[in-house]
Motif scaffolding. Structure first.
Motif, mmCIF file in Angstrom:
data_model
loop_
_atom_site.group_PDB
_atom_site.id
_atom_site.type_symbol
_atom_site.label_atom_id
_atom_site.label_comp_id
_atom_site.label_asym_id
_atom_site.label_seq_id
_atom_site.Cartn_x
_atom_site.Cartn_y
_atom_site.Cartn_z
ATOM 1 N N ASN A 182 3.745 -2.131 -0.643
ATOM 2 C CA ASN A 182 2.595 -2.218 -1.528
ATOM 3 C C ASN A 182 1.365 -1.515 -0.954
ATOM 4 O OD1 ASN A 182 3.816 -3.488 -3.649
ATOM 5 N ND2 ASN A 182 2.943 -5.502 -3.271
ATOM 6 N N SER A 183 1.589 -0.628 -0.015
ATOM 7 C CA SER A 183 0.476 0.179 0.489
ATOM 8 C C SER A 183 -0.081 1.052 -0.634
ATOM 9 C CB SER A 183 0.949 1.079 1.632
ATOM 10 O OG SER A 183 -0.064 2.011 1.971
ATOM 11 N N SER A 187 3.484 1.583 -3.499
ATOM 12 C CA SER A 187 2.711 1.185 -4.662
ATOM 13 C C SER A 187 1.680 2.256 -5.006
ATOM 14 C CB SER A 187 2.013 -0.147 -4.381
ATOM 15 O OG SER A 187 1.183 -0.548 -5.433
ATOM 16 N N ASN A 208 -2.369 -1.965 -5.057
ATOM 17 C CA ASN A 208 -1.706 -2.822 -4.065
ATOM 18 C C ASN A 208 -1.772 -4.268 -4.532
ATOM 19 O OD1 ASN A 208 -0.875 -4.395 -1.924
ATOM 20 N ND2 ASN A 208 -2.377 -3.626 -0.461
ATOM 21 N N CYS A 213 -6.546 -8.118 0.129
ATOM 22 C CA CYS A 213 -6.017 -6.848 -0.387
ATOM 23 C C CYS A 213 -6.473 -6.641 -1.831
ATOM 24 C CB CYS A 213 -4.495 -6.842 -0.326
ATOM 25 S SG CYS A 213 -3.819 -6.933 1.337
#
Length: 292
Positions: free
Chosen positions: A54-55, A82, A169, A183
């Motif tokens: 999910n970076s 992501s 993300n 995040c």
């Protein structure tokens, strides 16, 4: 649910792995002991490894980051991020051409605002102040230590304008070297709770798994369909595996280390693990303390 001691205990049953990064392969600072060796051994035996993260960075930016963390090139075949999924959608105009960007912009964004080469006619995206924006792009908080609620005034104005928020993300929190950080997913969650519309492209949502499968097929068109997901996030990795009908190897020493009683490089406490699984609703096929 079976607690195992090593990936090799069960990996021969799978043709490919979809492996989460943060909390599984590295801690945001350095690679975990044993992770390189476990993944490299799996590949040496003929398996394929796609890192599914999910970076918000494109895969080239993540690959550069992995070198700094000490992740070995022979530990994986390719990366699905992501950020790649979100970036494609952004350059197709999903939130408009003029966007208010929440997050870091510059060399450290891994090239998120570079048009994808696979698009023949990408939209010309410009970043503008909120009052000029047609949409919002969130790659992360301005300050990962600050409470997301600090953006309530801006989100109220954005919601009033009917702006959509593209979340690059979906993670709510990560632990960077043992320090918990917010995040982009936390901001998108807040915007949704306030009545705004948030669009997600990472785990547990289908677009990133579609991308991972395309990357896998490009490497090996004849790869089998037996895929094992590996991850530590209940709301992302576990929920995504369940939604995609994939077996899951849950890393209990990641985000849930304290709740599952998992010491560094150790195994979870069975009673605490049972309570954690019941509380979160995850359905792991296997559980291991750390990837090894």
């Amino acid at each position: 649910m079976q607690i195992i001691d090593a990936l090799a205990d069960i990996s021969a049953a799978y043709d490919a792995l979809f492996v989460d990064l943060w909390g599984c392969v590295h801690d945001g600072v350095r690679v975990y002991p044993g992770a390189n060796e476990a993944l490299a051994a799996y590949r040496a035996a003929g398996g394929r490894v796609i890192l599914v993260t999910n970076s918000p960075r494109p895969r080239a930016g993540v690959a550069d980051q992995l070198k700094d963390f000490g992740v070995a090139p022979d530990a994986y075949d390719d990366i699905a991020t992501s950020g790649d999924s979100a970036r494609l959608a952004m350059y197709r105009g999903i939130v408009g051409q003029k966007v208010w960007h929440i997050g870091y912009r510059g060399e450290g964004d891994g090239g998120f605002f570079t048009p994808p080469a696979i698009l023949d006619d990408p939209l010309a995206i410009t970043t503008v102040p909120l009052d000029e924006a047609e949409g919002i792009v969130c790659t992360g908080p301005f300050d990962p230590q600050a409470d997301p609620s600090a953006l309530r005034p801006e989100f109220l104005a954005a919601k009033t304008k009917g702006l959509k928020l593209l979340c690059a993300n979906p993670d709510i929190v990560v632990d960077r070297g043992g320090v918990r950080e917010w995040c982009a997913g936390a901001l998108a969650q807040l915007y949704t709770e306030m009545g705004g519309e948030s669009l997600y492209f990472g785990k547990p949502h289908p677009p990133i798994y579609d991308l991972a499968r395309r990357r896998l097929a490009a490497i090996d068109p004849n790869v089998g369909e037996r895929i094992l997901a590996i991850g530590d996030g209940p709301a992302t990795d576990a929920a995504g595996a369940m939604g995609e009908d994939l077996d899951l190897l849950f890393i209990s020493g990641g985000l849930g280390a304290r709740e599952t009683g998992t010491p560094p490089l150790g195994s979870p406490d069975p009673a605490k693990l049972d309570a954690y699984v019941a509380e979160t609703g995850i359905v792991p096929t296997y559980v291991i303390g750390s990837l090894r």
